[in-house]
Design a protein around this motif. Structure first.
Motif, mmCIF file in Angstrom:
data_model
loop_
_atom_site.group_PDB
_atom_site.id
_atom_site.type_symbol
_atom_site.label_atom_id
_atom_site.label_comp_id
_atom_site.label_asym_id
_atom_site.label_seq_id
_atom_site.Cartn_x
_atom_site.Cartn_y
_atom_site.Cartn_z
ATOM 1 N N GLU A 121 78.347 -9.498 22.792
ATOM 2 C CA GLU A 121 78.667 -9.269 21.386
ATOM 3 C C GLU A 121 77.516 -8.490 20.761
ATOM 4 O OE1 GLU A 121 80.006 -11.569 17.294
ATOM 5 O OE2 GLU A 121 79.318 -12.753 18.992
ATOM 6 N N LYS A 143 90.191 -9.254 21.178
ATOM 7 C CA LYS A 143 88.841 -9.802 20.967
ATOM 8 C C LYS A 143 88.242 -9.180 19.704
ATOM 9 C CE LYS A 143 88.903 -11.866 25.022
ATOM 10 N NZ LYS A 143 89.198 -13.278 25.109
ATOM 11 N N SER A 146 83.287 -6.593 17.557
ATOM 12 C CA SER A 146 81.872 -6.598 17.950
ATOM 13 C C SER A 146 81.686 -6.868 19.438
ATOM 14 C CB SER A 146 81.101 -7.635 17.132
ATOM 15 O OG SER A 146 81.641 -8.928 17.359
ATOM 16 N N TRP A 147 82.738 -7.263 20.143
ATOM 17 C CA TRP A 147 82.632 -7.541 21.569
ATOM 18 C C TRP A 147 82.757 -6.257 22.362
ATOM 19 C CZ3 TRP A 147 84.991 -12.684 23.628
ATOM 20 C CH2 TRP A 147 84.478 -13.752 22.884
ATOM 21 N N PRO A 170 79.076 -14.148 24.689
ATOM 22 C CA PRO A 170 79.494 -14.649 23.390
ATOM 23 C C PRO A 170 80.660 -15.624 23.474
ATOM 24 C CG PRO A 170 80.312 -12.428 23.720
ATOM 25 C CD PRO A 170 79.366 -12.735 24.853
#
Length: 174
Positions: A121, A143, A146-147, A170
């Motif tokens: 992340e 998802k 930010s992943w 994450p």
């Protein structure tokens, strides 16, 4: 060994010549021969001092560990990389920063982007990374934005510098 009187050195000419990648100055210098009445000539090719190459931009990285320590803080590993030259996965491997959980160490795709075991992340600095690849768009469609997949994420773009903060594994937080 014969001694040469350097005060008798007479430069004759200084023509320049080039090769494919370098410019040189060729000097022809005549020295009087102490043993004979004639002189000899020495040709010297000199590579001029190269112009200082500009510093390549660098990205500073912080990798936050997946689990808190006994005091509740998360461990942080630091690394740096030349902007635009390496994948996040490679930077982590080069700096011996753990990327995979136990399952991922054994069952990963080796960087093909098909297993998802290298998910990280991006906490800060996402603007310093490449856009999500088609592989990431497919694999990470449900998802958070930010992943990222470390095997698909290029750090920097050869022009920018700054700091990227990465949360390892994450999925353990969620």
């Amino acid at each position: 060994m014969a001694a040469i009187n350097l005060s008798a050195v007479l430069p004759i000419r200084y023509p320049e010549f080039s090769t494919k990648n370098h410019n040189y100055t060729k000097s022809m210098i005549s020295f009087p021969s102490p043993a004979k009445k004639n002189s000899f000539t020495v040709s010297v090719a000199v590579n001029p001092p190269s112009e200082a190459s500009p510093e390549k931009p660098e990205i500073e990285l912080e990798f936050i560990g997946p689990k808190p320590q006994g005091d509740g803080t998360y461990p942080v590993d630091k690394a740096s990389a030349i902007s635009g030259e390496k994948l996040l996965k490679k930077i982590m491997a080069d700096n011996k920063i753990e990327l995979y959980a136990a399952y991922g160490k054994v069952m990963n795709c080796g960087g093909g982007g098909s297993c998802g075991t290298c998910i990280v992340e991006i906490i800060d600095g996402s603007d310093l990374l490449n856009e999500r690849t088609n592989t990431e768009l497919k694999y990470l469609k449900k998802k958070p934005e930010s992943w990222r997949l470390a095997c698909q994420t290029i750090v920097g773009n050869k022009e920018n510098s700054g700091k990227v903060v990465v949360q390892r594994l994450p999925q353990w937080k969620k």
